[in-house]
Design an enzyme around this catalytic site. Structure first.
Site, mmCIF file in Angstrom:
data_model
loop_
_atom_site.group_PDB
_atom_site.id
_atom_site.type_symbol
_atom_site.label_atom_id
_atom_site.label_comp_id
_atom_site.label_asym_id
_atom_site.label_seq_id
_atom_site.Cartn_x
_atom_site.Cartn_y
_atom_site.Cartn_z
ATOM 1 N N HIS A 182 0.912 -1.357 0.014
ATOM 2 C CA HIS A 182 0.055 0.001 -0.086
ATOM 3 C C HIS A 182 0.830 1.163 -0.008
ATOM 4 O O HIS A 182 1.965 1.353 0.379
ATOM 5 C CB HIS A 182 -0.941 0.087 1.227
ATOM 6 C CG HIS A 182 -0.129 0.104 2.413
ATOM 7 N ND1 HIS A 182 0.281 1.032 3.204
ATOM 8 C CD2 HIS A 182 0.052 -0.913 3.452
ATOM 9 C CE1 HIS A 182 0.952 0.949 4.066
ATOM 10 N NE2 HIS A 182 0.909 -0.385 4.308
ATOM 11 N N THR A 199 1.227 6.151 4.575
ATOM 12 C CA THR A 199 0.082 6.678 5.748
ATOM 13 C C THR A 199 0.796 7.565 6.581
ATOM 14 O O THR A 199 2.196 7.842 6.447
ATOM 15 C CB THR A 199 -0.381 5.408 6.639
ATOM 16 O OG1 THR A 199 0.621 5.266 7.309
ATOM 17 C CG2 THR A 199 -1.029 4.389 5.611
ATOM 18 N N GLN A 243 1.899 0.293 12.732
ATOM 19 C CA GLN A 243 0.578 0.157 12.296
ATOM 20 C C GLN A 243 -0.021 -1.201 12.935
ATOM 21 O O GLN A 243 -1.138 -1.112 13.336
ATOM 22 C CB GLN A 243 0.370 0.409 10.920
ATOM 23 C CG GLN A 243 0.854 1.942 10.616
ATOM 24 C CD GLN A 243 0.652 2.320 9.027
ATOM 25 O OE1 GLN A 243 0.037 3.228 8.810
ATOM 26 N NE2 GLN A 243 1.250 1.437 8.272
ATOM 27 N N GLU A 282 -1.481 -7.126 7.756
ATOM 28 C CA GLU A 282 -0.081 -6.877 8.448
ATOM 29 C C GLU A 282 -0.255 -7.681 9.908
ATOM 30 O O GLU A 282 -1.155 -8.180 10.150
ATOM 31 C CB GLU A 282 -0.130 -5.497 8.490
ATOM 32 C CG GLU A 282 1.422 -5.269 8.903
ATOM 33 C CD GLU A 282 2.695 -5.719 8.278
ATOM 34 O OE1 GLU A 282 2.790 -6.901 7.956
ATOM 35 O OE2 GLU A 282 3.455 -4.577 7.652
#
Length: 210
Positions: A11, A14, A23, A84
């Protein structure tokens, strides 16, 4: 039935990536840079000629996948197994904070022990088992010759791909982590007994800013 190629895409950026915060499975969205990264990379990825798209069901992965899906005109199937690593109570903390509070755990991990992240989270080997199972089922659930795009997360993508190639998670440590919006490519080969074998064709491929 088995895909001929898996393209596994991390991805975009962020705010937590930018701040160096862990995260894990926290549902953190892309920031403006992350969305721009995905839009910039999507045309290059579209050149692989995808027949199917899959994504982790965490927001940052889904947003990234949807940008590619809009370009290639394919639906995106969500799979929670592509998430994740669960980092337990480390979520939202910086590496500096974790290093000062969990020094012994990090030392054990560096020594080769498969430690559980954040006391209540997962170990790397658990993530490798979870994600490689998902990747294998995805690959075997599509028609022969399919090219599958899979959007997921840095650690999960790396250890899942290495497990699918029947390499130990420790060997994945030789490779640097996937950058935001970088991808790896696995191509299918066939053994003498007819079983599939997956080989690494590309790693950390990405579109660089002009």
């Amino acid at each position: 039935m088995t895909a001929s190629r898996l393209v596994i895409w991390r991805h975009g950026q962020t705010d937590w990536n930018l701040q160096g915060r862990w995260q894990g499975q926290a549902d953190v969205p892309l920031n403006a840079v992350g969305r721009a990264q995905a839009r910039r990379a999507a045309p290059a990825l579209a050149g692989y000629g995808f027949t199917h798209l899959f994504s982790s069901d965490l927001l940052r992965a889904m947003e990234t996948a949807d940008i590619l899906a809009g370009l290639v005109g394919l639906p995106v199937a969500r799979d929670a197994r592509l998430q994740e690593i669960n980092v337990g109570n480390w979520v939202g903390r910086t590496m500096e904070q974790i290093g000062s509070e969990f020094t012994e755990v990090l030392i054990r991990e560096e020594a080769g022990e498969d430690v559980v992240r954040g006391e209540t989270g997962e170990s790397v080997r658990q993530v490798a088992a979870r994600t490689s199972e998902a990747l294998r089922e995805i690959a075997e659930g599509v028609p022969d010759g399919s090219v599958v795009g899979i959007v997921m997360h840095g650690l999960a993508a790396r250890v899942g791909a290495f497990e699918l190639m029947e390499l130990a998670p420790d060997q994945a440590k030789v490779f640097r982590g996937l950058e935001n919006c970088a991808w790896l490519v696995l191509d299918r080969g066939v053994r003498h007994d007819g079983a599939s074998i997956w080989r690494l064709e590309a790693y950390n491929s990405r579109v660089f800013e002009a």
